[in-house]
Design a protein around this motif. Structure first.
Motif, short mmCIF file in Angstrom:
data_model
loop_
_atom_site.label_atom_id
_atom_site.label_comp_id
_atom_site.label_asym_id
_atom_site.label_seq_id
_atom_site.Cartn_x
_atom_site.Cartn_y
_atom_site.Cartn_z
N ALA A 149 0.69 -1.26 -0.05
CA ALA A 149 0.05 0.05 0.11
C ALA A 149 0.87 1.31 -0.07
CB ALA A 149 -0.92 0.00 1.35
N PRO A 150 0.46 2.33 -0.78
CA PRO A 150 1.23 3.42 -0.69
C PRO A 150 1.37 4.14 0.85
CG PRO A 150 -0.74 3.73 -1.88
CD PRO A 150 -0.56 2.36 -1.52
N ALA A 151 2.35 4.82 1.10
CA ALA A 151 2.54 5.39 2.26
C ALA A 151 1.45 6.50 2.47
CB ALA A 151 3.95 5.84 2.38
N PRO A 152 0.90 6.37 3.54
CA PRO A 152 -0.06 7.47 4.00
C PRO A 152 0.45 8.79 3.78
CG PRO A 152 0.19 6.00 5.97
CD PRO A 152 1.09 5.42 4.75
N ALA A 153 -0.36 9.66 3.24
CA ALA A 153 0.15 11.10 3.44
C ALA A 153 -0.17 11.60 4.63
CB ALA A 153 -0.83 11.82 2.48
N PRO A 154 0.71 12.72 4.97
CA PRO A 154 0.32 13.43 6.35
C PRO A 154 -1.01 13.84 6.46
CG PRO A 154 2.29 14.33 5.12
CD PRO A 154 1.66 13.47 4.40
N ALA A 155 -1.65 13.81 7.59
CA ALA A 155 -2.69 14.16 7.92
C ALA A 155 -3.16 15.54 7.29
CB ALA A 155 -3.30 13.83 9.27
N ALA A 156 -2.59 16.30 7.52
CA ALA A 156 -2.79 17.74 7.29
C ALA A 156 -1.89 18.35 5.72
CB ALA A 156 -2.26 18.47 8.26
N ALA A 157 -2.08 17.37 4.89
CA ALA A 157 -1.24 17.56 3.82
C ALA A 157 -1.99 18.70 2.80
CB ALA A 157 -0.95 16.29 3.15
N TYR A 158 -1.30 19.18 2.19
CA TYR A 158 -1.89 19.90 1.17
C TYR A 158 -0.63 20.31 0.08
CZ TYR A 158 -2.96 24.39 -1.50
OH TYR A 158 -3.37 25.03 -2.74
N TYR A 159 -0.99 20.02 -1.31
CA TYR A 159 -0.08 20.04 -2.26
C TYR A 159 -0.50 20.92 -3.33
CZ TYR A 159 0.71 15.40 -0.39
OH TYR A 159 0.87 14.40 0.33
N PRO A 160 0.21 22.20 -3.46
CA PRO A 160 -0.24 23.29 -4.28
C PRO A 160 -0.35 22.93 -5.76
CG PRO A 160 2.09 23.55 -3.57
CD PRO A 160 1.66 22.29 -2.90
N ASN A 161 0.67 21.71 -6.27
CA ASN A 161 0.52 21.11 -7.57
C ASN A 161 0.86 19.85 -7.53
OD1 ASN A 161 3.12 21.14 -7.46
ND2 ASN A 161 3.44 23.24 -8.25
N CYS A 162 0.76 19.05 -8.61
CA CYS A 162 0.93 17.70 -8.83
C CYS A 162 2.49 17.33 -8.63
CB CYS A 162 0.26 17.13 -10.16
SG CYS A 162 -1.33 17.01 -10.29
N ALA A 163 3.28 18.19 -8.97
CA ALA A 163 4.77 18.07 -8.79
C ALA A 163 5.06 17.92 -7.42
CB ALA A 163 5.39 19.23 -9.49
N ALA A 164 4.35 18.62 -6.40
CA ALA A 164 4.57 18.48 -4.93
C ALA A 164 4.08 17.14 -4.83
CB ALA A 164 4.01 19.79 -4.22
N ALA A 165 2.72 16.77 -4.96
CA ALA A 165 2.21 15.55 -4.57
C ALA A 165 3.00 14.49 -5.03
CB ALA A 165 0.70 15.44 -5.19
N LYS A 166 3.64 14.41 -6.25
CA LYS A 166 4.56 13.33 -6.80
C LYS A 166 6.00 12.96 -5.79
CE LYS A 166 2.77 13.11 -11.19
NZ LYS A 166 2.82 13.34 -12.63
N ALA A 167 6.24 14.58 -5.63
CA ALA A 167 7.56 14.42 -4.66
C ALA A 167 7.36 13.88 -3.31
CB ALA A 167 8.13 15.90 -4.38
N ALA A 168 6.28 14.11 -2.67
CA ALA A 168 5.94 13.75 -1.30
C ALA A 168 5.50 12.03 -1.42
CB ALA A 168 4.61 14.39 -0.78
N GLY A 169 5.12 11.47 -2.61
CA GLY A 169 4.94 10.12 -2.71
C GLY A 169 3.27 10.07 -2.68
N ALA A 170 2.65 10.91 -2.60
CA ALA A 170 1.42 10.77 -2.48
C ALA A 170 0.43 10.82 -3.96
CB ALA A 170 0.65 11.89 -1.59
N ALA A 171 1.00 10.80 -5.11
CA ALA A 171 0.17 10.92 -6.34
C ALA A 171 0.04 9.28 -6.58
CB ALA A 171 0.87 11.52 -7.34
N VAL B 181 -3.50 11.09 -5.90
CA VAL B 181 -4.43 11.48 -5.00
C VAL B 181 -5.97 11.27 -4.97
CG1 VAL B 181 -4.77 13.31 -3.09
CG2 VAL B 181 -2.66 13.21 -4.20
N ARG B 182 -6.41 10.39 -4.26
CA ARG B 182 -7.90 10.17 -4.25
C ARG B 182 -8.87 11.02 -3.70
NH1 ARG B 182 -5.17 6.32 -6.29
NH2 ARG B 182 -5.87 4.64 -7.33
N ILE B 183 -10.08 11.11 -3.88
CA ILE B 183 -11.11 11.93 -3.32
C ILE B 183 -11.32 11.58 -1.86
CG2 ILE B 183 -13.03 10.80 -3.82
CD1 ILE B 183 -14.11 13.85 -4.09
N GLY B 184 -11.12 12.01 -0.70
CA GLY B 184 -11.19 11.70 0.65
C GLY B 184 -9.79 11.19 1.10
N GLN B 185 -8.67 11.33 0.41
CA GLN B 185 -7.37 11.13 1.07
C GLN B 185 -6.89 12.43 1.37
OE1 GLN B 185 -5.02 9.00 -2.12
NE2 GLN B 185 -5.65 7.21 -1.08
#
Length: 191
Positions: A145-167, A169-173
């Motif tokens: 399973a992908p590593a859970p993203a931090p609870a209060a995460a905010y990604y300004p763009n997809c590059a930031a989400a991919k760098a954090a390993g969260a891409a 990103v599904r609705i509700g995550q």
């Protein structure tokens, strides 16, 4: 019984109580002159040889030797033909029986082959199903399973989400936002 009889008289045979044939008594005027045939005697043109032969009705009758020979030969020919027909019928019956036995053996062999093929197909299908089940089980065990993203995460763009390993990103995550989901299907940063 061979007797030389003049052609003008024909004796009529009769059966005695013991079944033997005896000459019927005839009047002296019609009585044939009978002589025993001797080896030295030569038949003359005036005498004919008569023999006692059984006719088709089973009665003994006097007839010329030539006629008797023809009747005996015809009976023998008829008996030979009947024997040949019987033998041919028996051979045909034996051939039919052999053909039936061969047909039954062929049917049994075909049924056995079909059953063996059915069993082999069932075993192959069972083996394929088991192999698929094992492969699916291994795939589930290997799924990380992908590593859970931090609870209060905010990604300004997809590059930031991919760098954090969260891409993606599904609705509700945590970190999902409509600004990351351009096509509106509930999955952001899917490319």
């Amino acid at each position: 019984m061979t007797q030389t009889v003049k052609q003008s008289a024909t004796p009529t045979p009769t059966r005695s109580a013991k079944g033997s044939t005896a000459k019927a008594k005839a009047s002296p005027s019609s009585s044939p002159t009978t002589t025993k045939a001797s080896p030295a005697a030569t038949p003359t043109a005036q005498s004919t040889v008569y023999v006692c032969t059984e006719n088709d009705n089973g009665k003994l009758v006097w007839m010329t030797k030539d006629d008797s020979t023809k009747i005996v030969a015809a009976r023998q020919e008829k008996a030979d033909k009947e024997a040949a027909d019987k033998k041919a019928a028996e051979e045909a019956a034996a051939a039919a029986e052999a053909a039936e036995q061969q047909r039954l053996a062929d049917e049994a062999a075909a049924a056995a082959a079909a059953e063996a093929q059915r069993v082999a197909d069932e075993q192959a299908a069972a083996a394929a199903a088991e192999a698929q089940r094992v492969a699916d089980e291994q795939a589930r065990q290997q799924y990380v399973a992908p590593a859970p993203a931090p609870a209060a995460a905010y990604y300004p763009n997809c590059a930031a989400a991919k760098a954090a390993g969260a891409a993606p990103v599904r609705i509700g995550q945590p970190g999902y936002g409509t600004h990351l989901d351009r096509d509106g299907d509930g999955v952001g940063c899917e490319r």
